[in-house]
Design an enzyme around this catalytic site. Structure first.
Site, PDB file in Angstrom:
ATOM      1  N   ASN A 354       0.830  -1.198   0.000  1.00  0.00           N
ATOM      2  CA  ASN A 354       0.000   0.000   0.000  1.00  0.00           C
ATOM      3  C   ASN A 354       0.868   1.254   0.000  1.00  0.00           C
ATOM      4  O   ASN A 354       2.010   1.184  -0.459  1.00  0.00           O
ATOM      5  CB  ASN A 354      -1.018  -0.039   1.150  1.00  0.00           C
ATOM      6  CG  ASN A 354      -2.368   0.508   0.690  1.00  0.00           C
ATOM      7  OD1 ASN A 354      -2.448   1.639   0.214  1.00  0.00           O
ATOM      8  ND2 ASN A 354      -3.408  -0.296   0.788  1.00  0.00           N
ATOM      9  N   HIS A 356       2.623   3.075   2.085  1.00  0.00           N
ATOM     10  CA  HIS A 356       3.977   3.074   2.646  1.00  0.00           C
ATOM     11  C   HIS A 356       4.934   2.312   1.745  1.00  0.00           C
ATOM     12  O   HIS A 356       6.096   2.702   1.573  1.00  0.00           O
ATOM     13  CB  HIS A 356       3.972   2.465   4.058  1.00  0.00           C
ATOM     14  CG  HIS A 356       5.241   2.728   4.798  1.00  0.00           C
ATOM     15  ND1 HIS A 356       6.216   1.780   4.965  1.00  0.00           N
ATOM     16  CD2 HIS A 356       5.712   3.864   5.381  1.00  0.00           C
ATOM     17  CE1 HIS A 356       7.227   2.309   5.636  1.00  0.00           C
ATOM     18  NE2 HIS A 356       6.949   3.574   5.894  1.00  0.00           N
ATOM     19  N   CYS A 357       4.445   1.232   1.165  1.00  0.00           N
ATOM     20  CA  CYS A 357       5.305   0.379   0.337  1.00  0.00           C
ATOM     21  C   CYS A 357       5.721   1.047  -0.980  1.00  0.00           C
ATOM     22  O   CYS A 357       6.716   0.653  -1.577  1.00  0.00           O
ATOM     23  CB  CYS A 357       4.585  -0.918  -0.012  1.00  0.00           C
ATOM     24  SG  CYS A 357       3.925  -1.809   1.377  1.00  0.00           S
ATOM     25  N   ILE A 358       4.945   2.009  -1.443  1.00  0.00           N
ATOM     26  CA  ILE A 358       5.271   2.611  -2.753  1.00  0.00           C
ATOM     27  C   ILE A 358       5.997   3.951  -2.611  1.00  0.00           C
ATOM     28  O   ILE A 358       6.223   4.650  -3.601  1.00  0.00           O
ATOM     29  CB  ILE A 358       4.005   2.774  -3.645  1.00  0.00           C
ATOM     30  CG1 ILE A 358       3.003   3.749  -3.036  1.00  0.00           C
ATOM     31  CG2 ILE A 358       3.355   1.417  -3.904  1.00  0.00           C
ATOM     32  CD1 ILE A 358       1.906   4.183  -4.016  1.00  0.00           C
TER      33      ILE A 358
END
Ligand code: KQY
Length: 366
Positions: A354, A356-358
């Site tokens: 989501n 944070h991951c991108i």
């Protein structure tokens, strides 16, 4: 000329700051993989563009896109977002991008970790990942920053959260997984974390969220709000596969002390309903041998904790779930000095992560 620095960040007086400390800006990548993203990645691109536009209201954003996608990406994001040409295998800048360290006197350097697509040939999510591995160096060259070469140590940015004051949280499921650094003991792995991120206290949660294709990244389960304060995923539903995992994490986080001897304040954020990919969504994901399967009925770890903290703001996921508003209000109540903005991110969640991951923060030096 930026270059490779011998020694370690710790020896040189550098540390990884907390995400809540001031940023120079945010880095992202442009999604294109058709075995991750449905419909030729078009819905995911629209979602990434929405996230970039919201973050750009708070701080500068740079997106790396391939030459083939440069014009398209440029046309979808607001003019204040910088688009530069960077190829990659997929678009998870948290894991593919560099971790930045600072020395408190204006110095900023990057760490070039090893990357093996979340497990290499032993459960990794795709092959090859050679373009992903080059992203850290490309970002650091663009920014004219020196780097530490830790390519012999596999680490994804989403596997660690720090408070900037000597404490790090991670999960044993991911960092001690035999598909990351099988030749290293727990003690040796701790040694790398201490010397590169300059931390003293490492808090190990046994497991990450179930259905998390990264082998349990910490950024799906808990995050620092500021030193001494953590927010974590939660469920009251005893039948939810996440229930036991989250109970275990809560009991540990409320017991431990951080590097400064503080007990942590732990806020709980109820997770949305299980996220399941529909037949219609799965139909338009291109199958590819060796890639993670996203067949109809595949479930994904969905959590509001995968938010991103930027200068004056917090950008958090929304799923079209009945708990979206409650989660927004709870998070706004925790981050009283920042504006919390919710973005609908189902299309990103179907890729296995989501907001944070991108994203990857580049801290302000000094
Ligand atoms: O940082 C993260 N949790 C990244 C998620 C990666 C998903 C890959 N499909």
């Amino acid at each position: 000329m930026p270059g490779r620095i011998a020694g370690t960040p710790r020896q040189d007086g550098y540390r990884m700051p907390g995400e809540f400390e001031p940023h120079q800006g945010t880095w992202m990548l442009w999604p294109v993989r058709t075995d991750t993203w449905r419909l030729g990645a078009k819905p995911a691109q629209a979602a990434f563009a929405r996230v970039a536009a919201v973050i750009a209201e708070f701080e500068p954003v740079t997106i790396g896109a391939s030459s083939a996608q440069y014009e398209h990406a440029r046309s979808l994001v607001p003019p204040q977002v910088r688009v530069v040409e960077i190829s990659s295998d997929d678009a998870w800048m948290r894991d593919i991008g560099p971790t930045f360290v600072v020395n408190g006197h204006g110095g900023v350097r990057g760490i070039d970790w090893g990357f093996n697509a979340w497990g290499g040939l032993d459960g990794g999510l795709y092959f090859p990942w050679d373009q992903d591995q080059l992203v850290k160096r490309k970002v650091l060259e663009i920014e004219n920053l020196d780097h530490y070469d830790l390519r012999h140590f596999i680490l994804e940015g989403g596997a660690v959260h720090v408070d900037g004051e000597g404490t790090l949280i991670t999960t044993a499921q991911c960092l001690l997984n035999k598909n990351r650094n099988p030749h290293l003991s727990k003690r040796q792995i701790e040694g790398y974390l201490r010397s590169s991120l300059n931390v003293e206290r490492i808090i190990w949660l046994p497991r990450g969220m179930s259905d998390d294709e990264t082998d349990g990244h910490i950024d799906e389960i808990a995050a620092f709000v500021k030193p001494g304060v953590v927010v974590m995923s939660w469920t009251d539903d005893r039948n939810d596969p996440q229930y036991e995992i989250l109970q275990e994490a809560y009991s540990l986080l409320t017991r431990v002390r951080d590097a400064r001897g503080r007990r942590l304040t732990v806020h709980r954020l109820h997770i949305p309903d299980r996220l399941v990919i529909t037949a219609e969504e799965a139909e338009w994901i291109d199958p590819a041998r060796g890639s993670y399967s996203r067949r109809p009925g595949t479930t994904f770890a969905a959590t509001y904790v995968n938010f991103y903290i930027c200068n004056g703001g917090v950008v958090m996921p929304g799923f079209g779930d009945k708990r979206d508003i409650e989660a927004l209000n709870t998070l706004q109540g925790i981050f009283t000095d920042r504006k919390v903005v919710q973005v609908h991110t189902r299309e990103i969640a179907l890729g296995g992560g989501n907001i944070h991951c991108i994203t990857q923060q580049q801290p302000r030096g000094g």
